[in-house]
Design a protein around this motif. Structure first.
Motif, PDB file in Angstrom:
ATOM      1  N   CYS A   1      45.050   1.089  -4.864  1.00 40.82           N
ATOM      2  CA  CYS A   1      46.290   0.947  -4.102  1.00 40.82           C
ATOM      3  C   CYS A   1      45.973   1.305  -2.663  1.00 40.82           C
ATOM      4  CB  CYS A   1      47.371   1.846  -4.683  1.00 40.82           C
ATOM      5  SG  CYS A   1      47.835   1.420  -6.373  1.00 40.82           S
ATOM      6  N   GLN A   2      45.798   0.284  -1.832  1.00 43.47           N
ATOM      7  CA  GLN A   2      45.197   0.565  -0.530  1.00 43.47           C
ATOM      8  C   GLN A   2      45.409  -0.584   0.453  1.00 43.47           C
ATOM      9  OE1 GLN A   2      44.228   2.507   2.127  1.00 43.47           O
ATOM     10  NE2 GLN A   2      43.525   3.655   0.331  1.00 43.47           N
ATOM     11  N   PHE A   3      45.570  -0.208   1.733  1.00 45.53           N
ATOM     12  CA  PHE A   3      45.472  -1.174   2.826  1.00 45.53           C
ATOM     13  C   PHE A   3      44.040  -1.201   3.337  1.00 45.53           C
ATOM     14  CE2 PHE A   3      50.090  -0.620   3.166  1.00 45.53           C
ATOM     15  CZ  PHE A   3      50.487  -1.937   3.369  1.00 45.53           C
ATOM     16  N   SER A   4      43.588  -2.370   3.739  1.00 48.11           N
ATOM     17  CA  SER A   4      42.257  -2.536   4.348  1.00 48.11           C
ATOM     18  C   SER A   4      42.392  -3.453   5.545  1.00 48.11           C
ATOM     19  CB  SER A   4      41.262  -3.122   3.341  1.00 48.11           C
ATOM     20  OG  SER A   4      41.121  -2.288   2.209  1.00 48.11           O
ATOM     21  N   LEU A   5      41.451  -3.323   6.482  1.00 48.97           N
ATOM     22  CA  LEU A   5      41.503  -4.144   7.695  1.00 48.97           C
ATOM     23  C   LEU A   5      40.136  -4.719   8.001  1.00 48.97           C
ATOM     24  CD1 LEU A   5      43.379  -4.997  10.121  1.00 48.97           C
ATOM     25  CD2 LEU A   5      42.190  -3.216  11.412  1.00 48.97           C
ATOM     26  N   PHE A   6      40.129  -6.008   8.284  1.00 46.26           N
ATOM     27  CA  PHE A   6      38.947  -6.723   8.784  1.00 46.26           C
ATOM     28  C   PHE A   6      39.188  -7.037  10.251  1.00 46.26           C
ATOM     29  CE2 PHE A   6      37.430 -10.919  10.047  1.00 46.26           C
ATOM     30  CZ  PHE A   6      36.064 -10.836   9.791  1.00 46.26           C
ATOM     31  N   GLU A   7      38.147  -6.872  11.067  1.00 47.46           N
ATOM     32  CA  GLU A   7      38.240  -7.205  12.487  1.00 47.46           C
ATOM     33  C   GLU A   7      36.998  -7.961  12.916  1.00 47.46           C
ATOM     34  OE1 GLU A   7      39.509  -4.673  16.282  1.00 47.46           O
ATOM     35  OE2 GLU A   7      37.428  -4.266  15.723  1.00 47.46           O
ATOM     36  N   GLN A   8      37.198  -9.042  13.670  1.00 46.39           N
ATOM     37  CA  GLN A   8      36.079  -9.801  14.239  1.00 46.39           C
ATOM     38  C   GLN A   8      36.324 -10.019  15.723  1.00 46.39           C
ATOM     39  OE1 GLN A   8      35.062 -13.437  12.241  1.00 46.39           O
ATOM     40  NE2 GLN A   8      33.433 -13.940  13.678  1.00 46.39           N
ATOM     41  N   VAL A   9      35.330  -9.625  16.526  1.00 44.86           N
ATOM     42  CA  VAL A   9      35.364  -9.829  17.971  1.00 44.86           C
ATOM     43  C   VAL A   9      34.065 -10.520  18.347  1.00 44.86           C
ATOM     44  CG1 VAL A   9      35.621  -8.779  20.243  1.00 44.86           C
ATOM     45  CG2 VAL A   9      36.703  -7.711  18.251  1.00 44.86           C
ATOM     46  N   GLY A  10      34.142 -11.766  18.768  1.00 43.30           N
ATOM     47  CA  GLY A  10      32.934 -12.537  19.001  1.00 43.30           C
ATOM     48  C   GLY A  10      32.191 -12.741  17.693  1.00 43.30           C
TER      49      GLY A  10
ATOM     50  N   PHE B   1      50.807   5.645  10.951  1.00 41.85           N
ATOM     51  CA  PHE B   1      49.368   5.800  11.138  1.00 41.85           C
ATOM     52  C   PHE B   1      49.001   5.096  12.439  1.00 41.85           C
ATOM     53  CE2 PHE B   1      49.565   6.558   6.618  1.00 41.85           C
ATOM     54  CZ  PHE B   1      48.531   7.449   6.371  1.00 41.85           C
ATOM     55  N   VAL B   2      48.381   5.835  13.340  1.00 45.62           N
ATOM     56  CA  VAL B   2      47.887   5.253  14.594  1.00 45.62           C
ATOM     57  C   VAL B   2      46.368   5.323  14.543  1.00 45.62           C
ATOM     58  CG1 VAL B   2      47.880   5.376  17.104  1.00 45.62           C
ATOM     59  CG2 VAL B   2      49.953   5.995  15.828  1.00 45.62           C
ATOM     60  N   TYR B   3      45.719   4.166  14.486  1.00 40.06           N
ATOM     61  CA  TYR B   3      44.261   4.100  14.329  1.00 40.06           C
ATOM     62  C   TYR B   3      43.613   3.979  15.703  1.00 40.06           C
ATOM     63  CZ  TYR B   3      45.617   3.230   9.522  1.00 40.06           C
ATOM     64  OH  TYR B   3      46.170   3.344   8.276  1.00 40.06           O
ATOM     65  N   GLU B   4      42.544   4.773  15.919  1.00 39.18           N
ATOM     66  CA  GLU B   4      41.898   4.847  17.228  1.00 39.18           C
ATOM     67  C   GLU B   4      40.389   4.941  17.068  1.00 39.18           C
ATOM     68  OE1 GLU B   4      45.443   7.496  19.361  1.00 39.18           O
ATOM     69  OE2 GLU B   4      43.647   8.464  18.547  1.00 39.18           O
ATOM     70  N   ASN B   5      39.672   4.399  18.068  1.00 38.98           N
ATOM     71  CA  ASN B   5      38.233   4.629  18.227  1.00 38.98           C
ATOM     72  C   ASN B   5      37.364   4.050  17.116  1.00 38.98           C
ATOM     73  OD1 ASN B   5      38.760   6.188  20.587  1.00 38.98           O
ATOM     74  ND2 ASN B   5      39.280   7.923  19.260  1.00 38.98           N
ATOM     75  N   VAL B   6      37.905   3.159  16.338  1.00 36.75           N
ATOM     76  CA  VAL B   6      37.127   2.466  15.319  1.00 36.75           C
ATOM     77  C   VAL B   6      37.212   0.960  15.550  1.00 36.75           C
ATOM     78  CG1 VAL B   6      36.859   2.001  12.845  1.00 36.75           C
ATOM     79  CG2 VAL B   6      37.417   4.318  13.626  1.00 36.75           C
ATOM     80  N   PHE B   7      38.435   0.449  15.610  1.00 37.05           N
ATOM     81  CA  PHE B   7      38.656  -0.973  15.876  1.00 37.05           C
ATOM     82  C   PHE B   7      38.891  -1.189  17.365  1.00 37.05           C
ATOM     83  CE2 PHE B   7      40.429  -0.116  11.600  1.00 37.05           C
ATOM     84  CZ  PHE B   7      39.532  -0.876  10.854  1.00 37.05           C
ATOM     85  N   GLN B   8      38.568  -2.370  17.834  1.00 41.03           N
ATOM     86  CA  GLN B   8      38.855  -2.686  19.230  1.00 41.03           C
ATOM     87  C   GLN B   8      40.326  -3.001  19.434  1.00 41.03           C
ATOM     88  OE1 GLN B   8      36.139  -4.922  21.647  1.00 41.03           O
ATOM     89  NE2 GLN B   8      34.499  -4.767  20.128  1.00 41.03           N
ATOM     90  N   ALA B   9      40.981  -3.514  18.418  1.00 41.20           N
ATOM     91  CA  ALA B   9      42.423  -3.705  18.482  1.00 41.20           C
ATOM     92  C   ALA B   9      43.129  -2.362  18.346  1.00 41.20           C
ATOM     93  CB  ALA B   9      42.881  -4.647  17.376  1.00 41.20           C
TER      94      ALA B   9
ATOM     95  N   ALA C   1      49.800  -4.789  15.762  1.00 42.95           N
ATOM     96  CA  ALA C   1      48.431  -4.953  16.252  1.00 42.95           C
ATOM     97  C   ALA C   1      48.483  -5.482  17.680  1.00 42.95           C
ATOM     98  CB  ALA C   1      47.660  -5.921  15.359  1.00 42.95           C
ATOM     99  N   HIS C   2      47.704  -4.869  18.551  1.00 44.95           N
ATOM    100  CA  HIS C   2      47.677  -5.249  19.959  1.00 44.95           C
ATOM    101  C   HIS C   2      46.231  -5.448  20.399  1.00 44.95           C
ATOM    102  CE1 HIS C   2      48.548  -5.365  24.239  1.00 44.95           C
ATOM    103  NE2 HIS C   2      47.679  -4.384  24.435  1.00 44.95           N
ATOM    104  N   ASN C   3      45.997  -6.477  21.178  1.00 39.78           N
ATOM    105  CA  ASN C   3      44.662  -6.758  21.712  1.00 39.78           C
ATOM    106  C   ASN C   3      44.589  -6.300  23.160  1.00 39.78           C
ATOM    107  OD1 ASN C   3      42.241  -7.750  22.622  1.00 39.78           O
ATOM    108  ND2 ASN C   3      42.593  -9.876  21.990  1.00 39.78           N
ATOM    109  N   PRO C   4      43.901  -5.158  23.437  1.00 37.33           N
ATOM    110  CA  PRO C   4      43.808  -4.663  24.814  1.00 37.33           C
ATOM    111  C   PRO C   4      42.597  -5.214  25.563  1.00 37.33           C
ATOM    112  CG  PRO C   4      42.884  -3.042  23.342  1.00 37.33           C
ATOM    113  CD  PRO C   4      43.286  -4.211  22.482  1.00 37.33           C
ATOM    114  N   THR C   5      41.794  -6.076  24.897  1.00 41.96           N
ATOM    115  CA  THR C   5      40.544  -6.549  25.486  1.00 41.96           C
ATOM    116  C   THR C   5      40.757  -7.875  26.224  1.00 41.96           C
ATOM    117  OG1 THR C   5      39.775  -7.903  23.629  1.00 41.96           O
ATOM    118  CG2 THR C   5      39.418  -5.511  23.482  1.00 41.96           C
ATOM    119  N   ASP C   6      39.657  -8.417  26.752  1.00 47.56           N
ATOM    120  CA  ASP C   6      39.727  -9.686  27.465  1.00 47.56           C
ATOM    121  C   ASP C   6      39.175 -10.844  26.645  1.00 47.56           C
ATOM    122  OD1 ASP C   6      37.080  -9.029  27.438  1.00 47.56           O
ATOM    123  OD2 ASP C   6      36.807  -9.020  29.626  1.00 47.56           O
TER     124      ASP C   6
END
Length: 886
Positions: free
Chosen positions: A79-88, A158-166, A195-200
């Motif tokens: 019973c869990q949330f998971s997140l995938f992230e791809q940048v480039g 839950f505020v996630y920091e310093n792991v994902f770029q989003a 989810a917010h994208n702070p990158t370029d």
């Protein structure tokens, strides 16, 4: 999918903790037989009486109060949330919990990192260490945490920091809405991801929710468990849930036009056409678009993936292989029923791409529909939410979809309720605890039945606690029901009506009394319930709640000297402070008021106007002997007489029935006579020039913290003072000086144990590391108290020392009693002192791993007793007085 330009607005007064950060020295349980699940508790999710689940600040789902009145605490890793992230061309994926399974399952999954794991924990985790080091090496910005958990019931984040770029935030809540007797009952949890994208550059994200099919797990395999006496003298029975018994469970992918999601249930062949029993029902998960208000019908930039069946006891590669690589799942709809010994889980994922500067919000709804609660075998009730759906146990999908359509309105309604309180000039720590202590209304084994003609909003009850597993202990709710009273007045009245109905009843079965076992003495055989006696409680989950009362057998509650008074005061409180035009409520309760006040007067052995305490513990402090006239019970008696007289006069004004008027006149006359006798005697026997003696016959000089609870209630209910105001002020100043200031000074002196000093020093160092102690320093400095005090003891000598160092209740700090004392002090103009006491116990709870399992008592040696306790909701009395609402 909806674009948003702003991140979620999280109030600045939440309880906060770095994700996955534990405690070096959390409080531990006082008695080995009592419940101690450890400190990993988060805010519960679910409606009142619908069953609830809990997710800790590690990110794991670990609390399962799905079977009414029963407690299961263990992490279900699937019973869990998971997140995938791809940048480039770089990608990463994590299950969003810092706690990998201890049984070796789901070994292919990557678990969310936390930098703050202590060395001992890392060494204990063995091979998992290397994985954590690899994960942590990927962090581009060293940080003391990888995010923060916030809680302000009924919302948490839950505020996630310093792991994902989003930038990623998850807001969790259920529709707990004051004075709402529909949506507040719904068995549903909403998870709104932002989810917010702070990158370029573009970021592709995929959010996956996996869930185990647990249908059939939450019911007692032993339908008639044997009741035994625990080593602390409390009755207890063994709960045997059917965890892991999944034979016949099936998961269905549902695609109904604009609605897509997964339903978990039993196969039709297993259920047949029979009506659901306890444990029968469904789970459902949906994802949705808040802009359209319907479940996702995937547009071009959104992809929904699913895999309805996979093995949660294996390595998890069935779902993790594809998800960790691309954020996708195999889109397999496999509705094969689980075979004997097999367990199954399901998964759904939403993949989308954020352009630079873009923000997206994605809601998930999780619902469960287990409509039947069974107490003793065959004693069944339908839950309140079935008044708004049907009782088939096939409505999880409808409930989840309803939540998806309305959750934004619910969010706004919660904010509209909370914001005026958050805007008040009260300390942030107080606002935080005020809302979070309401958790017990969801978490406290709560039962809420479907409506009937007799009970138009159903019947309601909350456990005293998990260790003392019986409902609505009247002496406890004298303090702990203020939140229910102020926010859900119809539920408050439903509880009082149940006591009124129970007072005339009798139960001649006899039983031994547990207290005598604890002191090594032979127990007399006591009748369970005497007609006219106000019952202590409304029964237990293994018998028949609301019908078979006085479940506790620690003491003979027929002999208690506070219960009748507690009942009368709570009747008048519910009338006066909710709807003083509801004469019908008083009429329903009057016969019980008259009968129980006459019953209690029987204990006035010398006919002087005040019932005497017997020498055995016969009141809420049920390990503490009071002899003769006592300040606590005697004061409640005076206030209850005043309340009964006021009620009688109101009823007399509303009737022309001569027989009723005559009866009322006789009762009022008796009560007035007793009051006149008792008022003089109370002062003569107990006032010592500085405070009220604990009792008349013990020759003790102990200062009892709660000596004037009756005076607090008299003022609360706008009744005449039971003691002169100047004496009340003197007593309160003495209580503050002896039981709070000097008691805490004594604890830090060389006369107390070294263990206390060591534990408290470790705790203070930990608090300073988290910079939480600073919230409390100003108030303590203002009042010249060394930091941090643990609260006010129940009773010590005037110099703060114990009368008996081996006593139990006098030297415990009771959270709810401290809040009650604070409310009384605020009522009497001692606001600084009130806040000092309140924040002392708040600090102990929320800085030492007791959050969302607040105990009845803590001790100077760093132990607690009776977690998930009802009395602590008395903080709402403090608020009511400070805010001028009581």
């Amino acid at each position: 999918m909806q674009n948003q330009s702003t991140s979620p607005q999280i109030p600045d007064c939440t309880w906060q903790r770095p994700i996955g950060l534990g405690w070096k020295t959390p409080y531990t349980v006082r008695y080995p037989s009592n419940l101690d699940d450890g400190p990993w508790h988060g805010m519960p999710l679910g409606g009142f009486g619908a069953g609830c689940i809990g997710r800790s600040h590690r990110g794991d789902f670990n609390l399962w109060h799905v079977d009414s009145g029963e407690h299961i605490f263990q992490s279900i890793p699937a019973c869990q949330f998971s997140l995938f992230e791809q940048v480039g061309d770089q990608s990463q994926a994590y299950a969003l919990s810092t706690e990998p399974p201890k049984d070796g399952s789901l070994s292919t999954w990557q678990w969310y990192p936390t930098v703050e794991r202590n060395r001992e924990a890392k060494e204990a985790e063995g091979i998992q260490n290397s994985k954590l080091k690899t994960q942590n090496s990927k962090l581009k910005t060293p940080s003391p945490s990888t995010g923060t958990y916030h809680a302000l019931y009924p919302r948490s984040w839950f505020v996630y920091e310093n792991v994902f770029q989003a930038n990623l935030t998850c807001e969790q809540f259920s529709p707990i809405l004051p004075d709402n007797y529909q949506e507040t009952s719904y068995p549903v949890a909403i998870f709104e991801w932002t989810a917010h994208n702070p990158t370029d550059q573009p970021i592709t994200l995929s959010l996956m929710l996996t869930w185990q099919n647990m249908v059939g797990w939450f019911t007692n395999a032993s339908k008639s468990p044997e009741v035994k006496l625990r080593d602390d003298g409390s009755p207890v029975y063994e709960y045997q849930p059917r965890l892991g018994e999944s034979t016949g469970n099936v998961n269905r992918w549902v695609n109904e036009g604009a609605r897509v999601g997964i339903v978990m249930e039993k196969a039709k062949a297993t259920m047949g056409d029979r009506q659901p029993s306890e444990g029968d029902g469904q789970w459902a998960i949906l994802v949705g678009d808040p802009q359209s208000g319907i479940a996702v019908q995937p547009p071009a930039n959104i992809e929904v993936f699913y895999q309805t069946r996979w093995n949660p006891t294996g390595d998890g590669s069935e779902v993790w292989r594809t998800f960790a690589k691309t954020g996708a799942l195999l889109n397999q709809a496999n509705a094969t029923a689980a075979e004997s010994g097999e367990q199954i889980a399901t998964a759904i994922a939403v993949r989308f791409t954020l352009q630079p500067g873009e923000t997206q919000r994605i809601p998930f709804t999780l619902s469960w529909d287990f409509p039947v609660m069974e107490f003793a075998q065959g004693v069944e009730y339908f839950k309140r939410y079935t008044d708004f759906f049907d009782r088939s146990g096939k409505n999880a999908w409808a409930i989840a979809h309803t939540a998806l359509e309305h959750y934004q309105t619910w969010q706004q309604q919660i904010q509209s309720w909370q914001q005026p309180i958050l805007d008040k000039p009260l300390p942030n720590w107080f606002k935080m605890a005020l809302f979070n202590e309401l958790y017990i209304l969801t978490d406290g084994g709560t039962v809420w039945s479907a409506a009937t003609a007799k009970d138009p909003v159903g019947q309601f009850a909350v456990l005293e606690c998990i260790d003392y597993r019986w409902y609505e202990s009247l002496d406890v709710r004298l303090y702990g029901s203020f939140g229910l009273l102020m926010l859900f007045p119809e539920l408050e009245k439903s509880v009082i009506r149940a006591f009124a109905r129970a007072i005339p009843t009798s139960d001649d079965r006899t039983r031994i009394i547990g207290y005598y076992m604890t002191i090594g003495a032979d127990s007399p055989m006591a009748v369970r319930k005497t007609a006219g006696a106000t019952p202590h409680d409304l029964g237990a989950p293994n018998e028949h709640v609301w019908e078979k009362t006085n479940y506790t057998s620690y003491q003979d509650c027929n002999l208690w000297k506070d219960l009748s008074c507690d009942f009368v005061l709570q009747v008048y409180r519910a009338f006066l402070l909710t709807d003083p035009t509801d004469i019908g409520f008083l009429q329903e309760c009057w016969a019980a008021i008259s009968q129980t006040m006459h019953y209690l007067k029987r204990f006035d052995k010398n006919f002087d106007g005040i019932p005497e305490n017997s020498g055995a513990p016969d009141q809420t402090f049920d390990d503490w002997k009071l002899q003769g006239i006592s300040a606590y019970c005697g004061g409640l008696w005076l206030a209850a007489l005043e309340a009964a007289i006021a009620i009688g006069r109101i009823l007399a004004e509303q009737t022309a029935d001569i027989r009723l008027l005559t009866s009322l006149s006789n009762d009022i006359g008796n009560f007035q006579l007793w009051l006149e006798q008792a008022s003089l005697l109370y002062q003569e026997k107990l006032w010592n020039g500085q405070y009220y003696r604990i009792d008349s016959d013990s020759d003790s000089d102990i200062v009892m913290t709660d000596q004037l609870c009756g005076q607090f209630y008299a003022r609360l209910l706008h009744l005449p003072d039971i003691v002169p105001c100047d004496r009340a002020q003197s007593a309160l100043r003495t209580v503050y000086d002896a039981c709070f200031v000097k008691f805490n000074q004594y604890l830090k002196s060389g006369n107390f144990t070294q263990h206390f000093t060591t534990v408290q020093q470790a705790r203070l160092a930990e608090q300073q590391t988290l910079d939480t102690a600073n919230q409390f320093k100003t108030q303590n400095a203002k009042l010249n108290i060394s930091s941090p005090p643990i609260g006010a003891a129940n009773g010590v000598r005037p110099d703060g020392t114990p009368e008996n160092p081996n006593s139990t209740h006098p030297l415990e700090v009771w959270i709810g009693i401290n809040f009650g004392l604070a409310a009384f002090m605020a009522q009497m103009g001692m606001e600084d002192e009130a806040l000092a006491i309140a924040h002392a116990v708040v600090q102990q709870i929320y800085d030492n791993g007791l959050q969302f399992r607040t105990p009845e008592a803590i001790t100077p040696s760093g132990t607690f007793r009776a977690s998930h306790y009802l009395r602590a909701m008395a903080i709402w009395a403090v608020y009511g007085v400070l805010a001028g609402e009581l």
